[in-house]
Design an enzyme around this catalytic site. Structure first.
Site, PDB file in Angstrom:
ATOM      1  N   LYS A 149       0.826  -1.224   0.000  1.00  6.62           N
ATOM      2  CA  LYS A 149       0.000   0.000   0.000  1.00  6.62           C
ATOM      3  C   LYS A 149       0.856   1.269   0.000  1.00  6.62           C
ATOM      4  O   LYS A 149       0.524   2.239  -0.660  1.00  6.62           O
ATOM      5  CB  LYS A 149      -0.862   0.019   1.265  1.00  6.62           C
ATOM      6  N   ARG A 167     -11.338   2.232   9.077  1.00  5.94           N
ATOM      7  CA  ARG A 167     -11.166   0.833   9.461  1.00  5.94           C
ATOM      8  C   ARG A 167     -12.412   0.280  10.135  1.00  5.94           C
ATOM      9  O   ARG A 167     -12.424  -0.896  10.502  1.00  5.94           O
ATOM     10  CB  ARG A 167      -9.978   0.699  10.413  1.00  5.94           C
ATOM     11  N   ARG A 182      10.816 -11.426   3.688  1.00  7.63           N
ATOM     12  CA  ARG A 182      11.519 -10.176   3.980  1.00  7.63           C
ATOM     13  C   ARG A 182      12.437 -10.358   5.189  1.00  7.63           C
ATOM     14  O   ARG A 182      13.576  -9.922   5.211  1.00  7.63           O
ATOM     15  CB  ARG A 182      10.469  -9.097   4.280  1.00  7.63           C
ATOM     16  N   ARG A 210      17.125 -10.439  10.335  1.00  2.00           N
ATOM     17  CA  ARG A 210      17.076  -9.750  11.624  1.00  2.00           C
ATOM     18  C   ARG A 210      15.989 -10.366  12.498  1.00  2.00           C
ATOM     19  O   ARG A 210      15.031 -10.947  12.004  1.00  2.00           O
ATOM     20  CB  ARG A 210      16.809  -8.266  11.431  1.00  2.00           C
ATOM     21  N   ARG A 218      -1.699  -6.930  13.898  1.00  2.00           N
ATOM     22  CA  ARG A 218      -2.216  -6.018  12.875  1.00  2.00           C
ATOM     23  C   ARG A 218      -2.810  -6.794  11.698  1.00  2.00           C
ATOM     24  O   ARG A 218      -3.821  -6.404  11.134  1.00  2.00           O
ATOM     25  CB  ARG A 218      -1.111  -5.075  12.394  1.00  2.00           C
TER      26      ARG A 218
HETATM   27  P1  AMP Z   1      -1.108   1.482  10.162  1.00  2.00           P
HETATM   28  O1  AMP Z   1       0.256   1.978   9.873  1.00  2.00           O
HETATM   29  O2  AMP Z   1      -2.141   2.077   9.231  1.00  2.00           O
HETATM   30  O3  AMP Z   1      -1.215  -0.012  10.196  1.00  2.00           O
HETATM   31  O4  AMP Z   1      -1.506   2.005  11.624  1.00  2.00           O
HETATM   32  C1  AMP Z   1      -0.709   1.733  12.742  1.00  2.00           C
HETATM   33  C2  AMP Z   1      -1.574   1.707  14.006  1.00  2.00           C
HETATM   34  O5  AMP Z   1      -2.224   2.978  14.174  1.00  2.00           O
HETATM   35  C3  AMP Z   1      -2.695   0.698  13.986  1.00  2.00           C
HETATM   36  O6  AMP Z   1      -2.257  -0.579  14.381  1.00  2.00           O
HETATM   37  C4  AMP Z   1      -3.678   1.313  14.957  1.00  2.00           C
HETATM   38  O7  AMP Z   1      -3.252   1.140  16.295  1.00  2.00           O
HETATM   39  C5  AMP Z   1      -3.557   2.797  14.652  1.00  2.00           C
HETATM   40  N1  AMP Z   1      -4.502   3.209  13.579  1.00  2.00           N
HETATM   41  C6  AMP Z   1      -4.179   3.696  12.349  1.00  2.00           C
HETATM   42  N2  AMP Z   1      -5.275   3.995  11.639  1.00  2.00           N
HETATM   43  C7  AMP Z   1      -6.335   3.682  12.425  1.00  2.00           C
HETATM   44  C8  AMP Z   1      -7.749   3.736  12.247  1.00  2.00           C
HETATM   45  N3  AMP Z   1      -8.295   4.179  11.107  1.00  2.00           N
HETATM   46  N4  AMP Z   1      -8.522   3.350  13.290  1.00  2.00           N
HETATM   47  C9  AMP Z   1      -7.995   2.907  14.430  1.00  2.00           C
HETATM   48  N5  AMP Z   1      -6.681   2.799  14.662  1.00  2.00           N
HETATM   49  C10 AMP Z   1      -5.832   3.190  13.676  1.00  2.00           C
END
Ligand code: AMP
Length: 194
Positions: free
Chosen positions: A14, A89, A128, A134, A145
């Site tokens: 992405k 999300r 990766r 590492r 996630r």
């Molecule tokens: P990402 O890099 O988009 O995976 O986001 C990293 C972390 O930020 C996620 O694991 C969530 O803890 C938080 N986060 C990012 N975007 C959202 C969202 N739209 N709703 C809730 N938490 C978010």
């Protein structure tokens, strides 16, 4: 304005595709993950509030996330368009985003889902890791996630699908080839809005 959402699991590519999209279509990139990371790194009051939940790989609450997103969008009233990445999300976030776009006399013109299976994402990450050789301290967090995405986040897709706003692109293959497909989809959003 042209407003697009890019959707996909961690490890789907992405970030790369977003970079190409914002350049080609002159969009303002808003990644809620990046915004949260900025806040935690700079230890802002918001950052302090969300640090623990982010460290665990769980989702931050809708209230906090929507407020932060809204503030960021409203900072850029004159842009050519937005590329939303990592947001929405949840269905509540999707609805809030529609309301926000409406208040700016615009809309979400389409959602691009970068489709990569859970199996493929896990295989990519493992590959990766072996190349970079590492120990990944964040493995638990990453697993969480991925789980969040496939168990929760994907449930936002029917919201857009039911309204005919969802387009799926196969996320497996060469970067340029995938971007060609994404461009066709983005062009179709541009045509449909006018
Ligand atoms: P990402 O890099 O988009 O995976 O986001 C990293 C972390 O930020 C996620 O694991 C969530 O803890 C938080 N986060 C990012 N975007 C959202 C969202 N739209 N709703 C809730 N938490 C978010």
């Amino acid at each position: 304005m042209l407003n697009i959402i890019i959707f996909g699991p961690p490890g789907a590519g992405k970030g790369t595709q977003s970079g190409l999209l914002i350049e080609k279509y002159n969009l303002n990139h808003i990644s809620t993950g990046d915004l949260f990371r900025w806040h935690t790194k700079n230890e802002t009051p918001l950052g302090k509030k969300v640090k623990e939940i982010m460290d665990s790989g769980n989702l931050v609450s809708d209230d906090i996330t929507i407020a932060m997103l809204k503030e960021e969008v409203e900072k850029h009233p004159d842009v050519h368009g937005f590329l939303f990445d990592g947001f929405p999300r949840t269905v509540a976030q999707a609805e809030a985003l529609d309301t926000l776009m409406e208040s700016m006399s615009t809309a979400i013109h389409g959602v691009i889902e970068l489709k990569v299976s859970e199996e493929e994402v896990r295989a990519r990450i493992a590959k990766r890791k072996s190349i970079e050789n590492r120990v990944d301290d964040d493995e638990d967090k990453l697993n969480k996630r991925i789980e969040e995405y496939f168990n929760k986040t994907v449930h936002v897709l029917p919201y857009y699908e039911n309204q005919g706003r969802l387009k799926t692109v196969n996320g497996i293959g060469a970067i340029e080839k995938i971007f060609e497909e994404i461009s066709i989809v983005a062009d179709s959003f541009e045509v449909a809005k006018s």
